[in-house]
Design a protein around this motif. Structure first.
Motif, short mmCIF file in Angstrom:
data_model
loop_
_atom_site.label_atom_id
_atom_site.label_comp_id
_atom_site.label_asym_id
_atom_site.label_seq_id
_atom_site.Cartn_x
_atom_site.Cartn_y
_atom_site.Cartn_z
N LEU A 64 0.83 -1.20 0.00
CA LEU A 64 0.00 0.00 0.00
C LEU A 64 0.86 1.25 0.00
N ILE A 65 2.03 1.18 0.63
CA ILE A 65 2.93 2.34 0.67
C ILE A 65 3.39 2.69 -0.75
N GLY A 66 3.84 1.66 -1.47
CA GLY A 66 4.27 1.91 -2.85
C GLY A 66 3.14 2.38 -3.74
N ALA A 67 1.93 1.83 -3.52
CA ALA A 67 0.79 2.25 -4.33
C ALA A 67 0.45 3.72 -4.06
N ASN A 68 0.48 4.13 -2.81
CA ASN A 68 0.23 5.54 -2.47
C ASN A 68 1.31 6.44 -3.06
N TYR A 69 2.55 5.96 -3.03
CA TYR A 69 3.66 6.74 -3.59
C TYR A 69 3.44 6.95 -5.09
N ARG A 70 3.09 5.87 -5.78
CA ARG A 70 2.85 5.99 -7.22
C ARG A 70 1.65 6.87 -7.52
N GLN A 71 0.63 6.82 -6.65
CA GLN A 71 -0.55 7.64 -6.86
C GLN A 71 -0.19 9.12 -6.80
N HIS A 111 -3.20 5.88 -15.97
CA HIS A 111 -2.25 5.52 -14.91
C HIS A 111 -2.88 5.72 -13.53
N ILE A 112 -3.58 6.85 -13.36
CA ILE A 112 -4.22 7.14 -12.08
C ILE A 112 -5.27 6.09 -11.75
N ALA A 113 -6.12 5.76 -12.73
CA ALA A 113 -7.20 4.80 -12.49
C ALA A 113 -6.65 3.41 -12.20
N THR A 114 -5.64 2.99 -12.97
CA THR A 114 -5.04 1.67 -12.76
C THR A 114 -4.41 1.57 -11.39
N ASN A 115 -3.65 2.59 -11.03
CA ASN A 115 -3.00 2.54 -9.72
C ASN A 115 -4.00 2.68 -8.59
N TRP A 116 -5.08 3.43 -8.82
CA TRP A 116 -6.09 3.58 -7.78
C TRP A 116 -6.74 2.25 -7.44
N ARG A 117 -6.88 1.40 -8.43
CA ARG A 117 -7.40 0.07 -8.16
C ARG A 117 -6.44 -0.70 -7.24
N SER A 118 -5.16 -0.50 -7.43
CA SER A 118 -4.18 -1.13 -6.54
C SER A 118 -4.30 -0.58 -5.14
#
Length: 422
Positions: A64-71, A111-118
């Motif tokens: 979740l940390i990496g996903a938030n970082y990418r977001q 990119h935002i939508a794909t990562n938001w699903r993560s």
């Protein structure tokens, strides 16, 4: 808010840990002929249980940390793209680039939508683990109290006290578990801020050195300009630009003219050698002038404060650069970067130089957007108002030769110095 909750959790933990330690008693047992005593075993069991659950949560929730970082990264890309479109909307319209920009922004949104699903998936995982732990949190207490119950040493009153103290200790220790999602977001933000701080605090790379000097001349010693991969661009060598001299810097595109001025300004460190001059009395005029929003007086006075120059002085320099039509609008608030044409912005930059009156003036194709008459008028105004100023001009037009007495020609990796014939 997270910090206050953490303080409250620590305070509660210390308060009830003592109570649970004392009323929990000692757990005694025999193992392979040895007798063991574990004092405060209920408190230790609560700590071990919570640490185990926290470890499991960290193991499965850390993505979740990496996903938030990418977001944050993808959100920043979208904002930068929108700002880029706003800043260059007219050029995009001229090119008819709406479809290209739509495709570019659609990519950012994808990119935002794909990562938001993560982010949603990992957040659900974190909450699922936390809820499972909450559901079974009292089971370890029952297991630890089973020996007392079987020995008929557990009364209802004692159980109520133990359960109350154990619950308070467990809730305090569970602060990390129930704040894990918020902590993951905070950790991703701190990671980005840490990277930003490391980038900002990096020591300048060794290369071209700049030294402040009080002498009016510009001293250049063994200067070599290179690309970031150390490939040489141009070798300037040794050069002294005396006070009041006017130097014209010429050469084919890509020969290092603008890079030379960037090196003097300290914006380019790739290379070797040293430069020194009175930096407080120097002024750089780039090809694309910066015009801040606000009043025209603020834009004209930049980077000084607008109260530094009198109104009459501002009006005089505007007239000198053929912008007299704006003299009555000095205190008008507008986005002057959009109001003024590129040529007018360059004339405004020269007006700043007339106000500042620098001892050294660097012009990086600062009149490239002007017609020959306005260009001639600006140089005549500069030479008339600043007779003792040292000029270094980057230009391609032969018409500027008459306003300079020396020339630097860059080409084939070397610099050639000469005196211009009048």
């Amino acid at each position: 808010m997270i910090g206050l909750d953490a303080i409250d959790a620590v305070t509660t933990l210390f308060s009830f840990a003592v109570v649970l330690w004392n009323i929990g008693g000692v757990f005694s047992f025999d193992w392979h002929g040895h007798h063991f005593h574990i004092p405060g075993y209920l408190f230790l069991g609560a700590v071990i249980t919570t640490l185990t659950a926290s470890g499991i949560l960290e193991r499965f929730g850390s993505p979740l940390i990496g996903a938030n970082y990418r977001q944050q990264h993808f959100d920043a890309d979208l904002r930068a793209g929108l700002m880029d479109i706003r800043r260059n909307s007219e050029q995009i319209a001229f090119y008819g680039g709406e479809d290209a920009e739509h495709l570019r922004l659609s990519g950012y949104l994808t990119h935002i939508a794909t990562n938001w699903r993560s982010v949603v998936r990992y957040t659900w995982r974190v909450n699922f683990i936390a809820e499972i732990y909450t559901g079974i949190a009292t089971v370890p207490l029952w297991l630890m109290l089973a020996p007392k119950a079987m020995a008929h040493a557990l009364t209802f009153g004692l159980y109520s006290q133990i359960n109350s103290a154990y619950t308070q200790v467990r809730i305090s220790l569970e602060w990390f578990i129930f704040n894990y999602a918020d902590m993951a977001t905070l950790r991703s933000v701190l990671q980005r801020l840490g990277e930003f701080e490391r980038t900002v605090s990096q020591q300048p790379e060794t290369g071209i050195e700049r030294f402040a000097s009080e002498i009016p001349s510009v001293q250049i010693r063994d200067l070599t300009l290179c690309l970031p991969d150390t490939k040489p661009i141009a070798r300037i060598g040794n050069l002294t630009l005396e006070s009041g001299e006017r130097w014209l810097l010429r050469g084919p595109s890509g020969s290092g003219k603008s890079t030379f001025l960037r090196a003097l300004a300290g914006l380019w460190r790739h290379g070797s050698g040293a430069v020194s001059f009175n930096m407080r009395q120097a002024m750089f005029l780039p090809q694309r002038s910066y015009v801040p929003s606000g009043t025209l007086r603020q834009a004209l006075s930049y980077p000084a404060t607008p109260d530094r120059y009198e109104t009459l002085s501002c009006q005089r320099v505007l007239e000198a650069v053929n912008l007299a039509g704006y003299s009555h609008r000095l205190d008008e608030i507008a986005d002057w970067g959009d109001v003024l044409s590129p040529g007018e912005q360059q004339r405004l930059a020269v007006a700043r130089a007339l106000l500042f009156r620098p001892a050294i003036l660097f012009l990086d194709e600062a009149t490239s957007a002007l017609d020959e008459d306005n260009e001639r008028r600006l140089y005549e105004a500069l030479l008339s108002a600043l007779p003792g100023t040292t000029f270094i001009s980057v230009a391609h037009r032969d018409a500027l030769c008459r306003f300079h007495d020396h020339e630097i020609v860059l080409g084939d990796g070397n610099a050639v110095f000469s005196v211009l014939e009048k």
